[in-house]
Scaffold this motif. Structure first.
Motif, short mmCIF file in Angstrom:
data_model
loop_
_atom_site.label_atom_id
_atom_site.label_comp_id
_atom_site.label_asym_id
_atom_site.label_seq_id
_atom_site.Cartn_x
_atom_site.Cartn_y
_atom_site.Cartn_z
N ASP A 89 1.00 -1.34 0.09
CA ASP A 89 -0.59 0.09 0.26
C ASP A 89 0.94 1.03 -0.01
O ASP A 89 0.23 2.09 -0.09
N ASP A 90 2.40 0.94 0.14
CA ASP A 90 3.36 2.09 0.75
C ASP A 90 4.62 1.82 -0.26
O ASP A 90 5.09 1.20 0.54
N PRO A 91 4.62 1.46 -1.28
CA PRO A 91 5.71 1.05 -2.02
C PRO A 91 6.79 2.04 -2.39
O PRO A 91 6.26 3.15 -2.15
N GLN A 92 8.32 2.00 -2.31
CA GLN A 92 8.93 3.12 -2.29
C GLN A 92 9.32 2.52 -4.06
O GLN A 92 9.64 1.65 -4.69
N TYR A 93 9.85 3.65 -5.10
CA TYR A 93 10.32 3.82 -6.52
C TYR A 93 11.23 3.85 -6.98
O TYR A 93 12.12 5.20 -6.35
N GLU A 94 12.25 2.67 -7.55
CA GLU A 94 13.48 3.03 -7.70
C GLU A 94 13.79 3.53 -8.92
O GLU A 94 13.29 2.63 -9.95
N ILE A 95 14.52 4.77 -9.58
CA ILE A 95 14.09 5.72 -10.23
C ILE A 95 15.77 6.00 -10.95
O ILE A 95 16.37 6.09 -9.81
N LYS A 96 15.49 5.69 -11.89
CA LYS A 96 17.39 6.15 -12.76
C LYS A 96 17.08 7.20 -13.35
O LYS A 96 16.59 7.70 -14.34
N SER A 97 18.08 7.92 -12.65
CA SER A 97 18.39 10.11 -13.33
C SER A 97 18.46 9.85 -14.84
O SER A 97 19.13 9.18 -14.95
N ASP A 98 17.30 10.44 -15.15
CA ASP A 98 18.02 10.89 -17.11
C ASP A 98 19.32 11.77 -16.97
O ASP A 98 19.78 10.73 -18.17
N ARG A 99 19.60 12.51 -16.68
CA ARG A 99 20.61 12.95 -16.58
C ARG A 99 22.13 12.35 -16.03
O ARG A 99 23.15 12.49 -16.89
N THR A 100 22.56 11.98 -14.77
CA THR A 100 23.65 11.59 -13.82
C THR A 100 23.10 9.97 -14.42
O THR A 100 24.00 9.73 -13.67
N GLU A 101 22.22 8.84 -13.58
CA GLU A 101 22.29 7.81 -14.22
C GLU A 101 21.49 6.95 -13.03
O GLU A 101 22.28 6.21 -12.39
N HIS A 102 22.36 8.26 -11.62
CA HIS A 102 21.93 7.87 -9.84
C HIS A 102 21.08 7.29 -10.33
O HIS A 102 19.72 7.50 -10.60
N VAL A 103 20.98 6.33 -8.98
CA VAL A 103 20.13 6.06 -9.07
C VAL A 103 19.35 6.09 -7.87
O VAL A 103 20.47 6.16 -6.21
N ALA A 104 17.65 6.18 -7.44
CA ALA A 104 17.31 6.24 -6.19
C ALA A 104 16.15 6.09 -5.39
O ALA A 104 15.24 5.24 -6.37
N LEU A 105 15.72 5.85 -4.29
CA LEU A 105 14.52 5.54 -3.88
C LEU A 105 13.75 6.81 -3.86
O LEU A 105 13.94 7.52 -2.51
N HIS A 106 11.71 7.03 -3.52
CA HIS A 106 11.36 7.26 -3.19
C HIS A 106 9.90 6.85 -3.38
O HIS A 106 9.53 6.18 -4.07
N ARG A 107 8.91 7.32 -2.50
CA ARG A 107 7.92 7.65 -2.42
C ARG A 107 7.20 8.05 -3.50
O ARG A 107 6.84 9.43 -3.77
N GLY A 108 5.85 7.30 -3.71
CA GLY A 108 5.00 8.07 -4.72
C GLY A 108 4.38 9.48 -4.48
O GLY A 108 3.70 10.18 -5.52
#
Length: 70
Positions: free
Chosen positions: A44-63
């Motif tokens: 019910d409260d996932p975290q999303y793993e996101i790859k940055s367009d510019r730096t290709e850094h990976v981060a986790l964020h809530r919706g």
């Protein structure tokens, strides 16, 4: 619960460096250790793993902090 996102969605969020955009590469629904910290996740409260367009850094964020692009 915030909007649901899925793998492949293009999103943006605010960071200390300004507005960042990227693509969701994974959705985590169970607690996951990441960069030395335990990130709490549930179906019910996932975290999303996101790859940055510019730096290709990976981060986790809530919706709640993400906005769909396009």
């Amino acid at each position: 619960m915030s909007d649901e996102f899925g793998v492949g969605d293009h999103v943006r969020w605010n960071s200390e460096a300004g507005v960042v955009s990227g693509v969701i590469v994974a959705v985590h629904t169970h607690d996951i250790p990441y960069k030395g910290h335990m990130h709490r996740c549930t179906p019910d409260d996932p975290q999303y793993e996101i790859k940055s367009d510019r730096t290709e850094h990976v981060a986790l964020h809530r919706g709640a902090v993400l906005h769909r692009v396009g």
